[in-house]
Write a protein that holds these residues in place. Structure first.
Motif, PDB file in Angstrom:
ATOM      1  N   HIS A 173       0.842  -1.204   0.000  1.00 28.04           N
ATOM      2  CA  HIS A 173       0.000   0.000   0.000  1.00 28.04           C
ATOM      3  C   HIS A 173       0.877   1.254   0.000  1.00 28.04           C
ATOM      4  O   HIS A 173       0.657   2.180  -0.792  1.00 28.04           O
ATOM      5  CB  HIS A 173      -0.926  -0.010   1.213  1.00 28.04           C
ATOM      6  N   LEU A 174       1.858   1.285   0.877  1.00 26.66           N
ATOM      7  CA  LEU A 174       2.724   2.462   0.973  1.00 26.66           C
ATOM      8  C   LEU A 174       3.574   2.642  -0.278  1.00 26.66           C
ATOM      9  O   LEU A 174       3.826   3.776  -0.699  1.00 26.66           O
ATOM     10  CB  LEU A 174       3.593   2.387   2.225  1.00 26.66           C
ATOM     11  N   ALA A 175       4.002   1.548  -0.898  1.00 31.62           N
ATOM     12  CA  ALA A 175       4.781   1.646  -2.142  1.00 31.62           C
ATOM     13  C   ALA A 175       3.935   2.228  -3.271  1.00 31.62           C
ATOM     14  O   ALA A 175       4.431   2.984  -4.110  1.00 31.62           O
ATOM     15  CB  ALA A 175       5.323   0.271  -2.531  1.00 31.62           C
TER      16      ALA A 175
ATOM     17  N   PRO B 251      -6.793  11.543   3.414  1.00 31.87           N
ATOM     18  CA  PRO B 251      -7.325  11.755   2.061  1.00 31.87           C
ATOM     19  C   PRO B 251      -7.030  10.635   1.059  1.00 31.87           C
ATOM     20  O   PRO B 251      -7.628  10.604  -0.015  1.00 31.87           O
ATOM     21  CB  PRO B 251      -6.668  13.063   1.619  1.00 31.87           C
ATOM     22  N   CYS B 252      -6.132   9.718   1.377  1.00 31.32           N
ATOM     23  CA  CYS B 252      -5.816   8.627   0.444  1.00 31.32           C
ATOM     24  C   CYS B 252      -7.035   7.714   0.319  1.00 31.32           C
ATOM     25  O   CYS B 252      -7.380   6.975   1.251  1.00 31.32           O
ATOM     26  CB  CYS B 252      -4.596   7.846   0.918  1.00 31.32           C
ATOM     27  N   ALA B 253      -7.693   7.746  -0.823  1.00 21.13           N
ATOM     28  CA  ALA B 253      -8.949   7.032  -1.033  1.00 21.13           C
ATOM     29  C   ALA B 253      -8.789   5.511  -1.020  1.00 21.13           C
ATOM     30  O   ALA B 253      -9.745   4.792  -0.769  1.00 21.13           O
ATOM     31  CB  ALA B 253      -9.603   7.475  -2.337  1.00 21.13           C
ATOM     32  N   ALA B 254      -7.593   5.011  -1.264  1.00 20.21           N
ATOM     33  CA  ALA B 254      -7.373   3.569  -1.257  1.00 20.21           C
ATOM     34  C   ALA B 254      -7.264   3.013   0.165  1.00 20.21           C
ATOM     35  O   ALA B 254      -7.210   1.803   0.356  1.00 20.21           O
ATOM     36  CB  ALA B 254      -6.096   3.242  -2.024  1.00 20.21           C
ATOM     37  N   GLY B 255      -7.256   3.895   1.134  1.00 17.67           N
ATOM     38  CA  GLY B 255      -7.067   3.527   2.526  1.00 17.67           C
ATOM     39  C   GLY B 255      -5.875   4.280   3.086  1.00 17.67           C
ATOM     40  O   GLY B 255      -5.137   4.913   2.334  1.00 17.67           O
ATOM     41  N   HIS B 256      -5.715   4.220   4.381  1.00 16.69           N
ATOM     42  CA  HIS B 256      -4.615   4.950   4.986  1.00 16.69           C
ATOM     43  C   HIS B 256      -4.174   4.298   6.289  1.00 16.69           C
ATOM     44  O   HIS B 256      -4.941   3.616   6.955  1.00 16.69           O
ATOM     45  CB  HIS B 256      -4.988   6.419   5.204  1.00 16.69           C
TER      46      HIS B 256
ATOM     47  N   PRO C 266     -16.085   2.989   5.865  1.00 18.13           N
ATOM     48  CA  PRO C 266     -17.009   3.444   4.810  1.00 18.13           C
ATOM     49  C   PRO C 266     -16.327   4.297   3.733  1.00 18.13           C
ATOM     50  O   PRO C 266     -15.300   4.923   3.984  1.00 18.13           O
ATOM     51  CB  PRO C 266     -18.030   4.290   5.587  1.00 18.13           C
ATOM     52  N   ALA C 267     -16.928   4.297   2.553  1.00 17.52           N
ATOM     53  CA  ALA C 267     -16.461   5.124   1.440  1.00 17.52           C
ATOM     54  C   ALA C 267     -16.471   6.590   1.872  1.00 17.52           C
ATOM     55  O   ALA C 267     -17.245   6.961   2.738  1.00 17.52           O
ATOM     56  CB  ALA C 267     -17.370   4.906   0.235  1.00 17.52           C
ATOM     57  N   PRO C 268     -15.620   7.427   1.331  1.00 19.54           N
ATOM     58  CA  PRO C 268     -14.841   7.221   0.115  1.00 19.54           C
ATOM     59  C   PRO C 268     -13.543   6.437   0.336  1.00 19.54           C
ATOM     60  O   PRO C 268     -12.935   5.996  -0.617  1.00 19.54           O
ATOM     61  CB  PRO C 268     -14.531   8.634  -0.342  1.00 19.54           C
ATOM     62  N   CYS C 269     -13.105   6.280   1.558  1.00 22.68           N
ATOM     63  CA  CYS C 269     -11.922   5.454   1.805  1.00 22.68           C
ATOM     64  C   CYS C 269     -12.359   3.999   1.913  1.00 22.68           C
ATOM     65  O   CYS C 269     -13.528   3.703   2.078  1.00 22.68           O
ATOM     66  CB  CYS C 269     -11.230   5.894   3.082  1.00 22.68           C
ATOM     67  N   ASN C 270     -11.397   3.115   1.860  1.00 20.32           N
ATOM     68  CA  ASN C 270     -11.722   1.701   1.920  1.00 20.32           C
ATOM     69  C   ASN C 270     -11.201   1.006   3.165  1.00 20.32           C
ATOM     70  O   ASN C 270     -11.853   0.105   3.682  1.00 20.32           O
ATOM     71  CB  ASN C 270     -11.180   0.988   0.681  1.00 20.32           C
TER      72      ASN C 270
END
Length: 174
Positions: A27-29, A38-43, A117-121
């Protein structure tokens, strides 16, 4: 060194849960902003189980939004230099214990990836343990509905499996 770089170093040095650790590193790569909300793919998030080993108890917060008893934790902020800083800051803010908290040596205790919940995963939580002085007095924050000390053997009755696993891993390291 950036918070992102610190997260990569911490995770590369974390020897447990190798499959999940590799998910975090991938994920970090793929996401230079992967430590921030703000990272929509998750954080990445940081949390700490506040523990009083002398009293055999842990401090849990009744999360305002989730209505669940959890360890202290939350999002990385631009002023955070390290994941350890995130976990300790969140422990102080949410417990109201301003002095005497220290992270259990040895780095993170566990990793826990859970959907949001969306917008993040995803939250990719890096979990630490924070040692509280025996005389520590907790004070509820705006992020909590309640804040309470629980004996080790009471945690499974009030918290979910992720908190129980974190407590077990913390106790194994004490």
């Amino acid at each position: 060194m950036s918070l992102h770089d610190d997260a990569v170093l911490v995770l590369k040095g974390y020897e447990h849960q190798p499959e999940l650790r590799d998910v975090y590193l991938e994920h970090l790569a793929a996401h230079p902003d992967g430590v921030f909300k703000p990272c929509a793919a998750g954080h990445v998030t940081g949390s700490a189980l506040v523990i009083d080993p002398v009293g055999g108890r842990v401090l849990l917060t009744l999360h305002r939004k989730l209505g669940m008893w959890l360890q202290m934790g939350g999002h990385c902020e631009p002023g955070d230099a390290t994941l350890a800083d995130v976990a300790l800051r969140e422990a102080r803010e949410e417990s109201g214990i301003e002095s005497g908290l220290s992270l259990l040596p040895g780095g993170p205790v566990r990793l826990d990836r859970h959907p949001i919940p969306a917008p993040c995963n995803w939250h990719l939580d890096v979990q630490y343990a924070a040692l509280a002085p025996a005389e520590a007095v907790a004070e509820i924050s705006d992020e909590s509905l309640d804040l309470r000390w629980f004996a080790y053997d009471e945690v499974a009755d009030v918290a979910d499996a992720s908190v129980v696993r974190l407590l077990e891993a913390t106790r194994a390291r004490l």
